[in-house]
Design a protein around this motif. Structure first.
Motif, short mmCIF file in Angstrom:
data_model
loop_
_atom_site.label_atom_id
_atom_site.label_comp_id
_atom_site.label_asym_id
_atom_site.label_seq_id
_atom_site.Cartn_x
_atom_site.Cartn_y
_atom_site.Cartn_z
N HIS A 227 0.82 -1.23 0.00
CA HIS A 227 0.00 0.00 0.00
C HIS A 227 0.85 1.27 0.00
CE1 HIS A 227 -3.38 -2.66 1.07
NE2 HIS A 227 -2.53 -3.24 1.91
N ALA A 259 -4.88 -2.01 6.79
CA ALA A 259 -4.49 -1.38 5.53
C ALA A 259 -5.55 -1.60 4.45
CB ALA A 259 -3.14 -1.93 5.08
N THR A 260 -6.13 -2.80 4.44
CA THR A 260 -7.18 -3.08 3.44
C THR A 260 -8.40 -2.19 3.65
OG1 THR A 260 -6.45 -5.38 3.26
CG2 THR A 260 -8.68 -4.88 2.52
N THR A 263 -7.62 1.33 2.68
CA THR A 263 -7.61 1.49 1.23
C THR A 263 -9.02 1.61 0.67
OG1 THR A 263 -5.55 0.23 1.08
CG2 THR A 263 -6.83 0.44 -0.93
N LEU A 268 -6.14 5.68 3.27
CA LEU A 268 -5.43 5.26 2.06
C LEU A 268 -6.31 5.31 0.82
CD1 LEU A 268 -3.40 2.19 3.44
CD2 LEU A 268 -2.71 4.59 3.28
#
Length: 351
Positions: A227, A259-260, A263, A268
């Protein structure tokens, strides 16, 4: 107690190791033999000039070696010739004297040679015994090394089996939980695959250290690398710290989920979003990990808890004997784990 013959050979080795003792034995043996011959001269009939000298030569050769024995033999022969072979007190040579001296020379030469051969045989046996003892010690050393290698191999096999079972159980749980209650099988499969990839990256980190431990910073950077679309996207900082194998994989899974989600819905998902990642070691054995998102879209607490949420909030903290807190703030999600740095190894994920 050692046999008498062994004691005599050890005494001989002790005497022959010292030049002073060797020649001292030769002088003493000659002196005692000459004195004893004079002492019993009146008791012996004619024809026994060497009676006390033969034992002196034999004893000297046995204890002191060939050269002291030979010198003692010469000295005894000369003394017997001068004092005990007629005509007395002179060195006259005649037929009877030659016969007596020849007889004496033959006897002492044979005695010296036999004793030397015997010593050589004993020395060879001693060397062979020492070589045999060295071989036995070497065999014992090799056997001990082989047993140690076998023990280490058994330990490694048990450890490998244990790690494989834990890893397979974790993979099974990830796949099972990802597919459970999924409305889109394809999307659930992609999520399971991504989570397994996160586990694989964590295992690569552990493999570099022989599965003993993994550095926290390495785990974090490896987990967020997919990422990292800009140099300042993540602000990562914490002291040097290592985690055991299971907590390392648990932390990697948590970071992957964070992080997923970031995102898809959080910091993110925008060009300006940032993520601050911190870890500390409060107290003697404490561990604290923080994930803070900022400059992203406003977030709100989800109405439905999926496997990812349960993983971050309930499962991963157990790997640290601790707790986790998820705070859905308007300016970004805050996630924190507080636990122990070196907890007991937890049970694998339940499927």
């Amino acid at each position: 107690m050692k046999p008498l013959r062994m004691q005599l050979f050890e005494m001989s080795d002790h005497v022959r190791a010292s030049p002073g003792k060797r020649w001292g034995v030769a002088v003493a043996a000659f002196g005692l033999a000459l004195y004893a011959r004079f002492l019993c001269d009146h008791l012996l009939p004619p024809g026994f000039p060497y009676l006390t000298f033969f034992p002196a030569v034999i004893l000297t050769t046995f204890l002191a070696g060939v050269w002291p024995g030979a010198v003692c033999a010469v000295a005894c022969g000369v003394a017997a010739w001068y004092w005990f072979i007629p005509p007395f007190a002179m060195f006259e040579i005649n037929g009877s004297v030659l016969v007596a001296l020849t007889f004496y020379a033959c006897v002492v030469i044979v005695d010296i040679l036999l004793i030397q051969v015997m010593h050589k045989a004993v020395d060879d046996l001693q060397e062979e015994r020492l070589r045999s003892e060295d071989l036995v010690r070497e065999q014992q050393r090799l056997l001990a090394e082989q047993k140690e290698r076998e023990r280490q191999q058994r330990v490694l096999q048990r450890e490998l089996s244990h790690r494989m079972k834990n890893t397979l159980a974790m993979v099974q749980a990830v796949v099972s939980q990802s597919l459970r209650n999924a409305t889109d099988v394809k999307l659930a499969g992609e999520m399971a695959s991504a989570r397994i990839d996160a586990l694989a990256r964590a295992q690569d980190t552990l493999t570099a250290t022989n599965w003993s431990a993994a550095d926290v910073e390495t785990i974090v950077r490896t987990s967020v690398e997919p990422h990292q679309d800009s140099a300042d996207r993540f602000d990562i900082f914490g002291p040097p710290m290592v985690l055991a194998a299971q907590p390392s994989m648990g932390l990697a899974l948590a970071i992957h989920e964070l992080a997923t989600n970031a995102t898809k819905y959080g910091a993110l998902s925008t060009a300006d979003g940032k993520v601050e990642i911190r870890w500390t070691a409060p107290g003697e054995n404490g561990f604290a990990f923080t994930w803070i998102e900022s400059k992203g879209p406003a977030v709100s607490e989800p109405t439905r808890r999926g496997f990812g949420s349960r993983l971050m909030e309930r499962v991963v903290p157990t790997y640290f004997n601790g707790v986790a807190n998820v705070d859905y703030r308007a300016d970004g999600l805050h996630y924190r784990i507080e636990g122990e740095l070196l907890p007991k190894e937890p049970q694998p994920l339940q499927s």
